[in-house]
Design a protein around this motif. Sequence first.
Motif, PDB file in Angstrom:
ATOM      1  N   LEU A   4       0.928  -1.255   0.048  1.00  0.00           N
ATOM      2  CA  LEU A   4      -0.107   0.003   0.185  1.00  0.00           C
ATOM      3  C   LEU A   4       0.820   1.217  -0.138  1.00  0.00           C
ATOM      4  CD1 LEU A   4      -2.602   1.318   0.246  1.00  0.00           C
ATOM      5  CD2 LEU A   4      -2.679   1.070   2.552  1.00  0.00           C
ATOM      6  N   LEU A   5       0.778   1.643  -1.016  1.00  0.00           N
ATOM      7  CA  LEU A   5       1.977   3.120  -1.196  1.00  0.00           C
ATOM      8  C   LEU A   5       3.349   2.404  -1.089  1.00  0.00           C
ATOM      9  CD1 LEU A   5       0.104   6.105   0.479  1.00  0.00           C
ATOM     10  CD2 LEU A   5       0.163   5.487  -2.033  1.00  0.00           C
ATOM     11  N   TRP A   6       3.565   1.632  -1.683  1.00  0.00           N
ATOM     12  CA  TRP A   6       4.602   0.641  -1.661  1.00  0.00           C
ATOM     13  C   TRP A   6       4.360  -0.745  -0.909  1.00  0.00           C
ATOM     14  CZ3 TRP A   6       9.340  -0.426   1.457  1.00  0.00           C
ATOM     15  CH2 TRP A   6      10.235  -1.472   0.843  1.00  0.00           C
ATOM     16  N   MET A   7       4.356  -0.676   0.651  1.00  0.00           N
ATOM     17  CA  MET A   7       4.199  -1.744   1.315  1.00  0.00           C
ATOM     18  C   MET A   7       3.259  -1.261   2.606  1.00  0.00           C
ATOM     19  SD  MET A   7       8.016  -2.824   2.725  1.00  0.00           S
ATOM     20  CE  MET A   7       8.523  -3.201   1.152  1.00  0.00           C
ATOM     21  N   LEU A   8       2.547  -2.346   3.213  1.00  0.00           N
ATOM     22  CA  LEU A   8       2.103  -2.369   4.280  1.00  0.00           C
ATOM     23  C   LEU A   8       2.441  -3.490   5.192  1.00  0.00           C
ATOM     24  CD1 LEU A   8      -1.578  -1.227   2.922  1.00  0.00           C
ATOM     25  CD2 LEU A   8       0.138   0.179   3.611  1.00  0.00           C
ATOM     26  N   ILE A  83      12.279  -4.568   4.667  1.00  0.00           N
ATOM     27  CA  ILE A  83      12.065  -3.089   5.299  1.00  0.00           C
ATOM     28  C   ILE A  83      13.350  -2.217   4.761  1.00  0.00           C
ATOM     29  CG2 ILE A  83      11.877  -1.579   7.206  1.00  0.00           C
ATOM     30  CD1 ILE A  83      10.488  -3.910   9.044  1.00  0.00           C
ATOM     31  N   LEU A  84      14.373  -2.719   4.922  1.00  0.00           N
ATOM     32  CA  LEU A  84      15.768  -2.178   4.506  1.00  0.00           C
ATOM     33  C   LEU A  84      16.793  -3.156   4.065  1.00  0.00           C
ATOM     34  CD1 LEU A  84      17.077   0.742   4.485  1.00  0.00           C
ATOM     35  CD2 LEU A  84      18.306   0.158   6.473  1.00  0.00           C
ATOM     36  N   PRO A  85      17.397  -3.010   2.815  1.00  0.00           N
ATOM     37  CA  PRO A  85      16.950  -1.818   1.856  1.00  0.00           C
ATOM     38  C   PRO A  85      15.515  -2.175   1.168  1.00  0.00           C
ATOM     39  CG  PRO A  85      18.559  -3.511   0.929  1.00  0.00           C
ATOM     40  CD  PRO A  85      18.390  -3.927   2.401  1.00  0.00           C
ATOM     41  N   ASN A  86      15.053  -1.235   0.549  1.00  0.00           N
ATOM     42  CA  ASN A  86      13.776  -1.468  -0.160  1.00  0.00           C
ATOM     43  C   ASN A  86      13.834  -0.652  -1.439  1.00  0.00           C
ATOM     44  OD1 ASN A  86      12.696   1.095   0.218  1.00  0.00           O
ATOM     45  ND2 ASN A  86      12.501   0.544   2.494  1.00  0.00           N
ATOM     46  N   GLU A 135      20.591 -14.038  -3.307  1.00  0.00           N
ATOM     47  CA  GLU A 135      19.613 -15.116  -3.384  1.00  0.00           C
ATOM     48  C   GLU A 135      18.404 -15.025  -2.472  1.00  0.00           C
ATOM     49  OE1 GLU A 135      21.826 -16.462  -6.310  1.00  0.00           O
ATOM     50  OE2 GLU A 135      20.204 -17.645  -5.416  1.00  0.00           O
ATOM     51  N   ILE A 136      18.441 -14.029  -1.460  1.00  0.00           N
ATOM     52  CA  ILE A 136      17.369 -13.928  -0.526  1.00  0.00           C
ATOM     53  C   ILE A 136      16.381 -12.795  -0.914  1.00  0.00           C
ATOM     54  CG2 ILE A 136      16.727 -13.297   1.883  1.00  0.00           C
ATOM     55  CD1 ILE A 136      19.576 -14.323   2.660  1.00  0.00           C
ATOM     56  N   LEU A 137      16.812 -11.552  -1.435  1.00  0.00           N
ATOM     57  CA  LEU A 137      16.020 -10.292  -1.360  1.00  0.00           C
ATOM     58  C   LEU A 137      16.178  -9.945  -2.912  1.00  0.00           C
ATOM     59  CD1 LEU A 137      14.668  -7.940  -0.161  1.00  0.00           C
ATOM     60  CD2 LEU A 137      16.955  -7.065   0.460  1.00  0.00           C
ATOM     61  N   ASP A 138      14.905  -9.733  -3.409  1.00  0.00           N
ATOM     62  CA  ASP A 138      14.948  -8.671  -4.681  1.00  0.00           C
ATOM     63  C   ASP A 138      14.177  -7.219  -4.200  1.00  0.00           C
ATOM     64  OD1 ASP A 138      13.090  -9.473  -7.729  1.00  0.00           O
ATOM     65  OD2 ASP A 138      13.948  -7.649  -6.994  1.00  0.00           O
ATOM     66  N   VAL A 139      15.471  -6.412  -4.056  1.00  0.00           N
ATOM     67  CA  VAL A 139      15.012  -4.947  -3.719  1.00  0.00           C
ATOM     68  C   VAL A 139      14.278  -4.378  -4.621  1.00  0.00           C
ATOM     69  CG1 VAL A 139      16.076  -2.915  -3.266  1.00  0.00           C
ATOM     70  CG2 VAL A 139      17.359  -4.801  -2.554  1.00  0.00           C
ATOM     71  N   GLU A 140      14.344  -4.502  -5.936  1.00  0.00           N
ATOM     72  CA  GLU A 140      13.532  -3.848  -7.011  1.00  0.00           C
ATOM     73  C   GLU A 140      12.031  -3.987  -6.938  1.00  0.00           C
ATOM     74  OE1 GLU A 140      14.146  -1.676  -9.333  1.00  0.00           O
ATOM     75  OE2 GLU A 140      16.300  -1.592  -9.015  1.00  0.00           O
ATOM     76  N   ARG A 141      11.629  -5.531  -6.531  1.00  0.00           N
ATOM     77  CA  ARG A 141      10.312  -5.819  -6.399  1.00  0.00           C
ATOM     78  C   ARG A 141       9.704  -5.714  -4.843  1.00  0.00           C
ATOM     79  NH1 ARG A 141       9.464 -10.958  -9.961  1.00  0.00           N
ATOM     80  NH2 ARG A 141      10.337 -10.306 -12.087  1.00  0.00           N
ATOM     81  N   GLY A 142      10.942  -5.548  -3.992  1.00  0.00           N
ATOM     82  CA  GLY A 142      10.280  -5.273  -2.608  1.00  0.00           C
ATOM     83  C   GLY A 142      10.048  -6.850  -1.844  1.00  0.00           C
TER      84      GLY A 142
END
Length: 466
Positions: A4-8, A83-86, A135-142
């Motif tokens: 929601l407006l990026w993430m909730l 939450i970070l990075p996003n 391998e854990i985090l896709d920052v672009e897609r959050g």
Amino acid sequence: MRKLLWMLLGLGTALAQQISPQGIIVNPVPTDLKVRVWVDKDPGKRGDALYRIGEPIYIYVNVNQDAYVYLFNINADGKIDPILPNPYERDNFLRAGETRRFPPEGARYRYTITGPEGEDRVLAVASRRPLSLGEILDVERGEVRVRGAEGLARALSIVVEPLPDRDWVTDVARYYVGRLPAPPPATATLNVNSRPQGAEVYLDGRLQGRTPLTLGVNPGRHEVELRLAGYQPYRVTVNPRPGERVQVYAQLVPEPRQGTLSVASTPPGAEVYVDGALRGRTPLSLRLPEGRYRLELRLEGYEPYRAEVRVPSGETVRVSARLVPLPRRGTLQLDSRPQGAEVYLDGRFLGRTPLREEVEAGRHELRLLAPGYAEYRAQVEVRPRESLRLFVELVPVRAVLELYLNVEARVFLDGEEVGVARGGYLRLEAPLGEHELTLVAKGYRTLVQTVRLSGNQVLRLTLSPL
């Protein structure tokens, strides 16, 4: 966490027993790096913050040293959100003492509680160097590519495995959605095991038995130590909550076979480097695992001392180095345009350019003098056993010559016409030194005269009629 407006943020209780510093991922080695994470309703980290669905939430994090910080929210249903990075906050490097809030003031996104009800946790991982989380985090897609606290724990354990023991640390913040859970049991459970088994288990300094071992403990902070002959002691701090089951598993490390390296030097006070790492100053005694080492001693004004030493187990190897003073002279090579300039070093005449001279190492005042040119002055530093090469372009010095004549005449200086003395007057500039002045006027004898300029000068000349 729902977008929601990026993430909730979403919440839950299914993984309550798996997302603590002891249960999910913990550094068993004491480290002076600290990270602290909390939510806006619980700055004291009591763990009883309550949020209702639709409420906004803010997450805070602080580090005591420069570190890269990674934040994950673990929902009750096992979903993990970054939450970070996003996508909007890629800079996850915090300076020592810095506190950040997410989302920050004026951010283009917000966090809002969406459920399900239960207990959620925010995991903070701080590291002195960046972690490879591709391998854990896709920052672009959050998005986080693993699910559940156990999956995140396994993935993060692989990532931090190559790091030095004291270069990372974790912390957890807890909060609830909807309603607080029923009061938990008054005690916690501690499961302790080791490889190899049979290690003595000490809880807060008291022997409790040997691994594998299950203990009922009071909630709160406890020091756990495992001891087994021939292996290094294993120590870890746990802080279980009421009803929580904490797993402690120790991969015991055999004690290294050690010897002693004793290093002395003449003169003393030399820095001692072992395999490139500074270990102290002479005289120095070091306990080292048996093996071969590169030893280097450094002291200002002396040549480095280098040696390879072998340290056997249970023995003392003594190294006594007599340091050799560095040569205190260097070479000064100097040239100029024009050549032939007088060279003075610290007021002492050395000769004329070009020259090459052996001089004392250190800082010196250099001067160059040449007729018709401005004095050159500089500070130079000559290093021991090194050559300092300098080339100086001298700047000509000019003077003003004023001519007063009895007639209007053409004026030549050193064979080159420089102007016309109209009304019998001409002002010109010329380099200092000796020049040939020629005056030509119709109906008058040509006048040729030598002029020596050592500064501004006025000449009154009379041309004779033919």
